[in-house]
Design an enzyme around this catalytic site. Structure first.
Site, PDB file in Angstrom:
ATOM      1  N   LYS A  23       0.961  -0.802   0.211  1.00 31.39           N
ATOM      2  CA  LYS A  23      -0.066   0.366   0.100  1.00 31.39           C
ATOM      3  C   LYS A  23       1.166   0.921   0.121  1.00 31.39           C
ATOM      4  CE  LYS A  23      -2.319  -1.003   3.864  1.00 31.39           C
ATOM      5  NZ  LYS A  23      -1.806  -2.734   4.239  1.00 31.39           N
TER       6      LYS A  23
ATOM      7  N   ARG B 242      -9.494   0.354   8.998  1.00 37.63           N
ATOM      8  CA  ARG B 242      -8.802  -0.832   9.273  1.00 37.63           C
ATOM      9  C   ARG B 242      -9.890  -1.924  10.017  1.00 37.63           C
ATOM     10  NH1 ARG B 242      -3.655   0.131   8.648  1.00 37.63           N
ATOM     11  NH2 ARG B 242      -2.222  -1.291   9.329  1.00 37.63           N
TER      12      ARG B 242
ATOM     13  N   ARG C  94      11.812  -6.052   5.529  1.00 33.37           N
ATOM     14  CA  ARG C  94      11.587  -4.480   4.883  1.00 33.37           C
ATOM     15  C   ARG C  94      12.581  -3.571   5.642  1.00 33.37           C
ATOM     16  NH1 ARG C  94       5.477  -2.659   4.794  1.00 33.37           N
ATOM     17  NH2 ARG C  94       5.920  -2.512   7.247  1.00 33.37           N
TER      18      ARG C  94
ATOM     19  N   ARG D 247      11.160  -1.086  11.160  1.00 33.02           N
ATOM     20  CA  ARG D 247      10.402  -0.563  11.740  1.00 33.02           C
ATOM     21  C   ARG D 247      10.165  -1.500  13.113  1.00 33.02           C
ATOM     22  NH1 ARG D 247       4.814   0.311   8.559  1.00 33.02           N
ATOM     23  NH2 ARG D 247       4.237  -1.117   9.917  1.00 33.02           N
TER      24      ARG D 247
ATOM     25  N   ARG E  16       0.058  -8.961  13.382  1.00 37.14           N
ATOM     26  CA  ARG E  16      -0.595  -7.852  12.574  1.00 37.14           C
ATOM     27  C   ARG E  16      -1.582  -8.953  11.340  1.00 37.14           C
ATOM     28  NH1 ARG E  16       4.557  -5.567  11.006  1.00 37.14           N
ATOM     29  NH2 ARG E  16       3.424  -4.255   9.345  1.00 37.14           N
TER      30      ARG E  16
HETATM   31  P1  ADP Z   1       1.184  -2.464   7.934  1.00 40.52           P
HETATM   32  O1  ADP Z   1       0.099  -1.985   7.095  1.00 40.52           O
HETATM   33  O2  ADP Z   1       2.338  -2.482   7.290  1.00 40.52           O
HETATM   34  O3  ADP Z   1       0.408  -3.126   8.991  1.00 40.52           O
HETATM   35  P2  ADP Z   1       0.545   0.676   9.269  1.00 40.52           P
HETATM   36  O4  ADP Z   1       1.407   1.301   9.082  1.00 40.52           O
HETATM   37  O5  ADP Z   1      -0.639   0.795   8.369  1.00 40.52           O
HETATM   38  O6  ADP Z   1       1.409  -1.170   8.898  1.00 40.52           O
HETATM   39  O7  ADP Z   1       0.244   0.263  10.427  1.00 40.52           O
HETATM   40  C1  ADP Z   1       0.887  -0.072  11.595  1.00 40.52           C
HETATM   41  C2  ADP Z   1       0.433  -0.094  12.842  1.00 40.52           C
HETATM   42  O8  ADP Z   1      -0.019   1.558  13.461  1.00 40.52           O
HETATM   43  C3  ADP Z   1      -0.679  -0.310  13.191  1.00 40.52           C
HETATM   44  O9  ADP Z   1      -0.001  -2.248  13.534  1.00 40.52           O
HETATM   45  C4  ADP Z   1      -1.940  -0.414  13.912  1.00 40.52           C
HETATM   46  O10 ADP Z   1      -1.567  -0.779  15.453  1.00 40.52           O
HETATM   47  C5  ADP Z   1      -1.721   0.690  13.577  1.00 40.52           C
HETATM   48  N1  ADP Z   1      -2.140   1.085  12.988  1.00 40.52           N
HETATM   49  C6  ADP Z   1      -2.640   1.756  11.369  1.00 40.52           C
HETATM   50  N2  ADP Z   1      -3.879   2.372  11.217  1.00 40.52           N
HETATM   51  C7  ADP Z   1      -4.543   2.383  11.891  1.00 40.52           C
HETATM   52  C8  ADP Z   1      -6.041   1.988  11.868  1.00 40.52           C
HETATM   53  N3  ADP Z   1      -6.579   3.157  11.279  1.00 40.52           N
HETATM   54  N4  ADP Z   1      -6.721   1.679  13.330  1.00 40.52           N
HETATM   55  C9  ADP Z   1      -5.850   1.040  14.267  1.00 40.52           C
HETATM   56  N5  ADP Z   1      -4.641   0.946  14.358  1.00 40.52           N
HETATM   57  C10 ADP Z   1      -4.226   1.260  13.316  1.00 40.52           C
END
Ligand code: ADP
Ligand code: ZN
Length: 209
Positions: free
Chosen positions: A13, A88, A127, A155, A166
């Protein structure tokens, strides 16, 4: 255009968002990037979010929804946004619908970047990201960002246990959004197991860009 990106962790993404921004100048909103920024800056939001993020769990909906309401106040969102990492959960998707209705900005598409979960674990644990510019790379980039010469790092949530959690959280909380957007006829699916440039070419075609 207002676009929601769907797809599991590591689906690409962020990479495809960067390409869309470079080519078309959309406003890219990554909730993960905003949250990591808040953690780094030590804000109240960052303090509340860090534990959830490190475990690979979702940050509570009310925090995320407030954060996004605030983000949509900014004028750069008026031209169209790419939402990366939001919504999400179904609660967040419903909140987004009412927020966009209030702003009189329709959602044009929910783009699912579809990848096999088996591919994901390998992708994410190798990554690396740039601390300075957010460039998303790989362990093969070494310690230095090819874009800005900043420091590349892993990360906190890209270790194997957290990646597996996740993926579980995605399957349970976020995958249902695929049906949600299919129901409102907005779902578009691209095969994310291809080279990034090929994925991007397919996206442009699917969205008519
Ligand atoms: P990825 O898509 O690679 O898992 P992101 O960078 O989108 O990682 O998100 C990292 C973390 O931030 C998630 O695992 C979660 O803890 C939090 N997070 C991000 N966006 C949301 C959301 N819309 N709702 C709840 N938690 C979120
Ligand atoms: Zn960089």
């Amino acid at each position: 255009m207002n676009i929601v990106l769907l797809g599991g962790p590591g689906a690409g993404k962020g990479t495809q968002s960067d390409k869309l921004v470079d080519a078309f100048g959309f406003c890219h909103i990554s909730t993960g990037d905003i949250l990591r920024g808040a953690v780094k800056a030590g804000t109240e939001l960052g303090k509340k979010a860090k534990g959830y993020m490190d475990a690979g769990d979702l940050v509570p909906d009310d925090l995320i929804i407030d954060m996004m309401k605030e983000r949509f106040q900014q004028p750069d969102t008026a031209e169209g946004v790419i939402l990366d990492g939001f919504p999400r959960t179904t609660v967040q998707a419903v909140a987004l619908d009412s927020l966009l209705a209030e702003l009189e900005r329709p959602l044009d598409a929910a783009l699912l970047i579809d990848v096999d979960p088996e591919v994901i674990v390998a992708r994410l644990t190798s990554r690396r990201m740039c601390r300075e510019c957010g460039y998303i790379g790989n362990v093969s980039d070494g310690d230095t960002c090819p874009k800005c010469a900043g420091e590349m790092y892993q990360r906190d949530d890209d270790n194997e246990d957290t990646v597996r959690n996740r993926l579980d959280v995605y399957a349970k909380s976020t995958a249902p959004l695929i049906d949600y957007y299919r129901g409102s006829d907005l779902l578009v699916t691209v095969n994310g197991c291809q080279e990034p440039d090929k994925v991007f070419a397919d996206i442009k075609e699917l969205l008519g860009l």
